[in-house]
Design a protein around this motif. Structure first.
Motif, PDB file in Angstrom:
ATOM      1  N   SER A  81       0.832  -1.199   0.000  1.00  0.00           N
ATOM      2  CA  SER A  81       0.000   0.000   0.000  1.00  0.00           C
ATOM      3  C   SER A  81       0.868   1.250   0.000  1.00  0.00           C
ATOM      4  CB  SER A  81      -0.904   0.012   1.237  1.00  0.00           C
ATOM      5  OG  SER A  81      -0.123   0.213   2.409  1.00  0.00           O
ATOM      6  N   CYS A 117       1.824   8.564  -3.069  1.00  0.00           N
ATOM      7  CA  CYS A 117       0.698   8.451  -3.994  1.00  0.00           C
ATOM      8  C   CYS A 117       0.964   7.295  -4.947  1.00  0.00           C
ATOM      9  CB  CYS A 117       0.529   9.746  -4.779  1.00  0.00           C
ATOM     10  SG  CYS A 117      -0.845   9.693  -5.959  1.00  0.00           S
ATOM     11  N   ALA A 119      -1.175   4.970  -8.255  1.00  0.00           N
ATOM     12  CA  ALA A 119      -2.371   4.969  -9.101  1.00  0.00           C
ATOM     13  C   ALA A 119      -2.228   3.985 -10.244  1.00  0.00           C
ATOM     14  CB  ALA A 119      -2.636   6.367  -9.657  1.00  0.00           C
ATOM     15  N   ARG A 132      -7.813   3.909 -10.496  1.00  0.00           N
ATOM     16  CA  ARG A 132      -7.896   4.481  -9.154  1.00  0.00           C
ATOM     17  C   ARG A 132      -6.590   5.139  -8.755  1.00  0.00           C
ATOM     18  NH1 ARG A 132     -10.356  -0.735  -8.103  1.00  0.00           N
ATOM     19  NH2 ARG A 132     -12.601  -0.530  -7.721  1.00  0.00           N
ATOM     20  N   PHE A 134      -4.520   6.423  -5.092  1.00  0.00           N
ATOM     21  CA  PHE A 134      -4.481   6.305  -3.639  1.00  0.00           C
ATOM     22  C   PHE A 134      -3.410   7.242  -3.093  1.00  0.00           C
ATOM     23  CE2 PHE A 134      -5.711   2.287  -5.482  1.00  0.00           C
ATOM     24  CZ  PHE A 134      -6.841   1.936  -4.771  1.00  0.00           C
ATOM     25  N   CYS A 136      -1.535   8.729   0.755  1.00  0.00           N
ATOM     26  CA  CYS A 136      -1.397   8.575   2.203  1.00  0.00           C
ATOM     27  C   CYS A 136      -0.405   9.597   2.717  1.00  0.00           C
ATOM     28  CB  CYS A 136      -0.923   7.156   2.541  1.00  0.00           C
ATOM     29  SG  CYS A 136      -0.722   6.857   4.330  1.00  0.00           S
ATOM     30  N   ARG A 145      -5.710   9.518   4.451  1.00  0.00           N
ATOM     31  CA  ARG A 145      -5.737   8.638   3.291  1.00  0.00           C
ATOM     32  C   ARG A 145      -6.672   9.199   2.223  1.00  0.00           C
ATOM     33  NH1 ARG A 145      -5.650   5.189   7.740  1.00  0.00           N
ATOM     34  NH2 ARG A 145      -3.917   3.701   7.766  1.00  0.00           N
ATOM     35  N   ARG A 147      -8.591   8.059  -1.570  1.00  0.00           N
ATOM     36  CA  ARG A 147      -8.918   7.031  -2.562  1.00  0.00           C
ATOM     37  C   ARG A 147      -9.863   7.663  -3.581  1.00  0.00           C
ATOM     38  NH1 ARG A 147     -12.839   3.053  -3.583  1.00  0.00           N
ATOM     39  NH2 ARG A 147     -12.002   1.085  -4.375  1.00  0.00           N
ATOM     40  N   GLN A 149     -11.553   7.388  -7.645  1.00  0.00           N
ATOM     41  CA  GLN A 149     -11.805   6.581  -8.843  1.00  0.00           C
ATOM     42  C   GLN A 149     -11.973   7.494 -10.049  1.00  0.00           C
ATOM     43  OE1 GLN A 149     -14.477   3.205  -8.447  1.00  0.00           O
ATOM     44  NE2 GLN A 149     -15.401   3.653 -10.429  1.00  0.00           N
ATOM     45  N   SER A 171      -3.043  15.093  -4.802  1.00  0.00           N
ATOM     46  CA  SER A 171      -2.042  14.841  -3.756  1.00  0.00           C
ATOM     47  C   SER A 171      -1.645  16.149  -3.079  1.00  0.00           C
ATOM     48  CB  SER A 171      -0.810  14.169  -4.360  1.00  0.00           C
ATOM     49  OG  SER A 171      -1.136  12.927  -4.936  1.00  0.00           O
TER      50      SER A 171
END
Length: 199
Positions: A81, A117, A119, A132, A134, A136, A145, A147, A149, A171
């Motif tokens: 992750s 980041c 994706a 997607r 993501f 953090c 966090r 997320r 789409q 981000s």
């Protein structure tokens, strides 16, 4: 349109300047990781003069195998992750004293903010799943966090370049939000994301 684009760019630039000012005031520095997308955030932060005072490191483990190696994932251990990436860069930062040596070795990890980041975006191969992104951020004992789409088909579908810009701006928005910047800065970034065709 040119005036609108200039206004959007000015708003994002102001948010970046505010982030740098906040980091200098607090003594914190960012450790950045972008895997698959989001490396535009690195450029945004590093193009400002004196960025080394606020950015500790920037990494782009782009290919999947490089990202897995970066976070130390083992075969069969499941997907890594973006939070794993944040943990990795914060561990790497531990024990590195600042250039001014005003902090004890090991204290820098407390002063570092990890930002990552990842994706899956448009590519030459057809994706079976959704596109997607993501994100953090870890700052001390706090974690944020993200997320998101992205549309794959129809009018809302974004080209690869626009996807990258949108994810990088998202981000930046997450970083600005987690840093507690005033709403006018986060709203300026959000408008720039919308300009990329992202709802």
């Amino acid at each position: 349109l040119c005036e609108m684009a200039a206004s959007l760019a000015s708003g994002v630039d102001a948010a970046v300047a505010a982030l740098h000012a906040l980091c200098r005031k607090s003594g914190r520095r960012a450790c950045l990781v972008a895997a698959g997308a989001g490396q535009g955030l690195h450029s945004r932060l590093l193009e400002v003069p004196g960025a080394s005072a606020t950015v500790l490191s920037a990494h782009v483990p782009y290919a999947q195998e490089e990202f897995l190696a970066f976070v130390g994932a083992r075969d069969g251990a499941g997907p890594a992750s973006v939070c794993s990436a944040v943990d990795t860069i914060l561990r790497q930062s531990a024990g590195r004293p600042r250039a001014d040596d005003e902090h004890l070795p090991g204290e820098l990890v407390r002063l570092a903010t990890g930002v990552a980041c990842s994706a899956t975006l448009a590519t030459t191969r057809e994706h079976k799943g959704e596109l997607r992104a993501f994100g953090c951020i870890k700052d001390g004992d706090q974690t944020w966090r993200m997320r998101v789409q992205l549309a794959k088909r129809g009018d809302a579908a974004l080209c690869r370049a626009a996807q990258e810009r949108a994810v990088s701006l998202l981000s930046l928005w997450m970083l600005a939000h987690s840093a507690g910047l005033p709403a006018d800065h986060t709203e300026a970034i959000a408008r720039a994301v919308s300009e990329q065709g992202f709802p």
